[in-house]
Design a protein around this motif. Structure first.
Motif, PDB file in Angstrom:
ATOM      1  N   ASN A  29       0.833  -1.208   0.000  1.00 11.27           N
ATOM      2  CA  ASN A  29       0.000   0.000   0.000  1.00 11.27           C
ATOM      3  C   ASN A  29       0.868   1.258   0.000  1.00 11.27           C
ATOM      4  OD1 ASN A  29      -2.225  -1.665   0.127  1.00 11.27           O
ATOM      5  ND2 ASN A  29      -2.648  -1.269   2.278  1.00 11.27           N
ATOM      6  N   THR A  30       1.924   1.245   0.797  1.00  9.10           N
ATOM      7  CA  THR A  30       2.823   2.392   0.876  1.00  9.10           C
ATOM      8  C   THR A  30       3.534   2.614  -0.451  1.00  9.10           C
ATOM      9  OG1 THR A  30       3.122   2.034   3.241  1.00  9.10           O
ATOM     10  CG2 THR A  30       4.792   3.364   2.118  1.00  9.10           C
ATOM     11  N   LEU A  31       4.058   1.547  -1.039  1.00  9.10           N
ATOM     12  CA  LEU A  31       4.724   1.658  -2.334  1.00  9.10           C
ATOM     13  C   LEU A  31       3.762   2.176  -3.400  1.00  9.10           C
ATOM     14  CD1 LEU A  31       6.691  -1.700  -2.172  1.00  9.10           C
ATOM     15  CD2 LEU A  31       7.715   0.593  -2.112  1.00  9.10           C
ATOM     16  N   ASP A  32       2.547   1.660  -3.405  1.00  6.17           N
ATOM     17  CA  ASP A  32       1.543   2.090  -4.384  1.00  6.17           C
ATOM     18  C   ASP A  32       1.206   3.571  -4.217  1.00  6.17           C
ATOM     19  OD1 ASP A  32       1.514  -0.589  -5.100  1.00  6.17           O
ATOM     20  OD2 ASP A  32      -0.462  -0.993  -4.238  1.00  6.17           O
ATOM     21  N   LEU A  34       3.025   5.958  -2.781  1.00  7.81           N
ATOM     22  CA  LEU A  34       4.168   6.793  -3.148  1.00  7.81           C
ATOM     23  C   LEU A  34       4.282   6.947  -4.665  1.00  7.81           C
ATOM     24  CD1 LEU A  34       6.847   5.576  -0.588  1.00  7.81           C
ATOM     25  CD2 LEU A  34       5.706   7.805  -0.642  1.00  7.81           C
ATOM     26  N   ASP A  35       4.074   5.867  -5.399  1.00  9.31           N
ATOM     27  CA  ASP A  35       4.079   5.958  -6.866  1.00  9.31           C
ATOM     28  C   ASP A  35       2.974   6.887  -7.347  1.00  9.31           C
ATOM     29  OD1 ASP A  35       6.275   4.399  -7.359  1.00  9.31           O
ATOM     30  OD2 ASP A  35       5.172   2.766  -8.319  1.00  9.31           O
ATOM     31  N   PHE A  36       1.796   6.735  -6.782  1.00 11.63           N
ATOM     32  CA  PHE A  36       0.653   7.564  -7.153  1.00 11.63           C
ATOM     33  C   PHE A  36       0.958   9.046  -6.927  1.00 11.63           C
ATOM     34  CE2 PHE A  36      -3.351   9.694  -6.004  1.00 11.63           C
ATOM     35  CZ  PHE A  36      -4.085   9.462  -7.155  1.00 11.63           C
ATOM     36  N   LEU A  37       1.664   9.347  -5.831  1.00 14.52           N
ATOM     37  CA  LEU A  37       2.010  10.725  -5.493  1.00 14.52           C
ATOM     38  C   LEU A  37       3.244  11.227  -6.237  1.00 14.52           C
ATOM     39  CD1 LEU A  37       1.485  10.581  -1.626  1.00 14.52           C
ATOM     40  CD2 LEU A  37      -0.026  11.650  -3.328  1.00 14.52           C
ATOM     41  N   GLY A  38       3.937  10.314  -6.921  1.00  7.55           N
ATOM     42  CA  GLY A  38       5.151  10.705  -7.625  1.00  7.55           C
ATOM     43  C   GLY A  38       6.314  10.966  -6.691  1.00  7.55           C
ATOM     44  N   ALA A  39       6.296  10.337  -5.526  1.00 10.72           N
ATOM     45  CA  ALA A  39       7.345  10.532  -4.525  1.00 10.72           C
ATOM     46  C   ALA A  39       8.357   9.392  -4.591  1.00 10.72           C
ATOM     47  CB  ALA A  39       6.727  10.593  -3.131  1.00 10.72           C
ATOM     48  N   SER A  40       9.604   9.737  -4.432  1.00 13.64           N
ATOM     49  CA  SER A  40      10.676   8.746  -4.451  1.00 13.64           C
ATOM     50  C   SER A  40      11.339   8.711  -3.078  1.00 13.64           C
ATOM     51  CB  SER A  40      11.694   9.111  -5.536  1.00 13.64           C
ATOM     52  OG  SER A  40      12.723   8.146  -5.570  1.00 13.64           O
ATOM     53  N   VAL A  41      10.831   7.833  -2.235  1.00  9.31           N
ATOM     54  CA  VAL A  41      11.340   7.680  -0.873  1.00  9.31           C
ATOM     55  C   VAL A  41      11.547   6.192  -0.632  1.00  9.31           C
ATOM     56  CG1 VAL A  41      10.828   8.041   1.579  1.00  9.31           C
ATOM     57  CG2 VAL A  41      10.019   9.695  -0.103  1.00  9.31           C
ATOM     58  N   GLN A  74      -0.701  -0.805  -8.962  1.00  7.28           N
ATOM     59  CA  GLN A  74       0.324  -1.501  -8.190  1.00  7.28           C
ATOM     60  C   GLN A  74       1.723  -1.064  -8.622  1.00  7.28           C
ATOM     61  OE1 GLN A  74      -0.259  -5.611  -7.509  1.00  7.28           O
ATOM     62  NE2 GLN A  74       1.773  -5.933  -6.699  1.00  7.28           N
ATOM     63  N   SER A  75       2.520  -0.700  -7.645  1.00  7.38           N
ATOM     64  CA  SER A  75       3.900  -0.285  -7.884  1.00  7.38           C
ATOM     65  C   SER A  75       4.758  -1.500  -8.217  1.00  7.38           C
ATOM     66  CB  SER A  75       4.452   0.407  -6.636  1.00  7.38           C
ATOM     67  OG  SER A  75       5.818   0.695  -6.802  1.00  7.38           O
ATOM     68  N   GLU A  76       5.746  -1.294  -9.057  1.00 10.50           N
ATOM     69  CA  GLU A  76       6.727  -2.335  -9.360  1.00 10.50           C
ATOM     70  C   GLU A  76       7.924  -2.253  -8.414  1.00 10.50           C
ATOM     71  OE1 GLU A  76       6.260  -4.771 -11.591  1.00 10.50           O
ATOM     72  OE2 GLU A  76       4.267  -3.919 -11.922  1.00 10.50           O
ATOM     73  N   LYS A  77       7.989  -1.200  -7.617  1.00 12.25           N
ATOM     74  CA  LYS A  77       9.103  -1.033  -6.691  1.00 12.25           C
ATOM     75  C   LYS A  77       9.012  -2.044  -5.564  1.00 12.25           C
ATOM     76  CE  LYS A  77       9.526   3.835  -7.710  1.00 12.25           C
ATOM     77  NZ  LYS A  77       9.248   5.193  -7.272  1.00 12.25           N
ATOM     78  N   LYS A  78      10.141  -2.315  -4.962  1.00 11.17           N
ATOM     79  CA  LYS A  78      10.214  -3.260  -3.849  1.00 11.17           C
ATOM     80  C   LYS A  78      10.708  -2.551  -2.600  1.00 11.17           C
ATOM     81  CE  LYS A  78       9.062  -6.726  -6.397  1.00 11.17           C
ATOM     82  NZ  LYS A  78       7.673  -7.080  -6.395  1.00 11.17           N
ATOM     83  N   ALA A  79      10.208  -2.994  -1.464  1.00 10.13           N
ATOM     84  CA  ALA A  79      10.659  -2.456  -0.183  1.00 10.13           C
ATOM     85  C   ALA A  79      11.988  -3.096   0.188  1.00 10.13           C
ATOM     86  CB  ALA A  79       9.622  -2.733   0.893  1.00 10.13           C
ATOM     87  N   ARG A  80      12.716  -2.398   1.001  1.00 11.71           N
ATOM     88  CA  ARG A  80      13.989  -2.901   1.507  1.00 11.71           C
ATOM     89  C   ARG A  80      13.751  -3.550   2.869  1.00 11.71           C
ATOM     90  NH1 ARG A  80      17.499   2.514  -0.036  1.00 11.71           N
ATOM     91  NH2 ARG A  80      16.733   2.623  -2.168  1.00 11.71           N
ATOM     92  N   PRO A  81      14.577  -4.513   3.231  1.00  7.49           N
ATOM     93  CA  PRO A  81      14.404  -5.156   4.542  1.00  7.49           C
ATOM     94  C   PRO A  81      15.031  -4.332   5.658  1.00  7.49           C
ATOM     95  CG  PRO A  81      16.213  -6.179   3.367  1.00  7.49           C
ATOM     96  CD  PRO A  81      15.616  -5.144   2.430  1.00  7.49           C
ATOM     97  N   ASP A  82      14.764  -4.724   6.881  1.00 13.54           N
ATOM     98  CA  ASP A  82      15.437  -4.244   8.080  1.00 13.54           C
ATOM     99  C   ASP A  82      15.280  -2.751   8.337  1.00 13.54           C
ATOM    100  OD1 ASP A  82      16.834  -4.296  10.414  1.00 13.54           O
ATOM    101  OD2 ASP A  82      18.778  -4.706   9.510  1.00 13.54           O
TER     102      ASP A  82
END
Length: 93
Positions: A29-32, A34-41, A74-82
């Protein structure tokens, strides 16, 4: 989302945790969003469960994925661990 648009703030990372939905869902949900908002975090996966209490079995009114009925591509980006190590590193800079 307001912090992302505030010029006096610099959002360095976002950490997700389980709560209104499973960790996998809150992270996606967070990745999606952020993509929708055009934010790169960078997004980091946090805790899958509370440290002290149990997650409720039923997560209403937020729905199965915790989106409260909202839908984003749906974003294609992946979250980082840890997330904990990432937060510690961020605080040391």
């Amino acid at each position: 989302t307001l912090a992302l648009k505030e010029p006096d703030l610099s959002v360095q990372m976002i950490s997700t945790v389980a709560g209104n939905a499973r960790l996998e869902d809150t992270t996606q949900n967070t990745l999606d969003l952020l993509d929708f908002l055009g934010a790169s975090v960078p997004v980091y996966r946090g805790a899958e469960k509370p440290l002290l209490l149990q997650l409720p079995a039923r997560r209403a009114p937020f729905g199965d994925r915790g989106r409260f009925g909202f839908s984003f591509p749906q974003s294609e980006k992946k979250a980082r661990p840890d997330a904990v190590s990432a937060m510690a590193a961020c605080l040391q800079t």
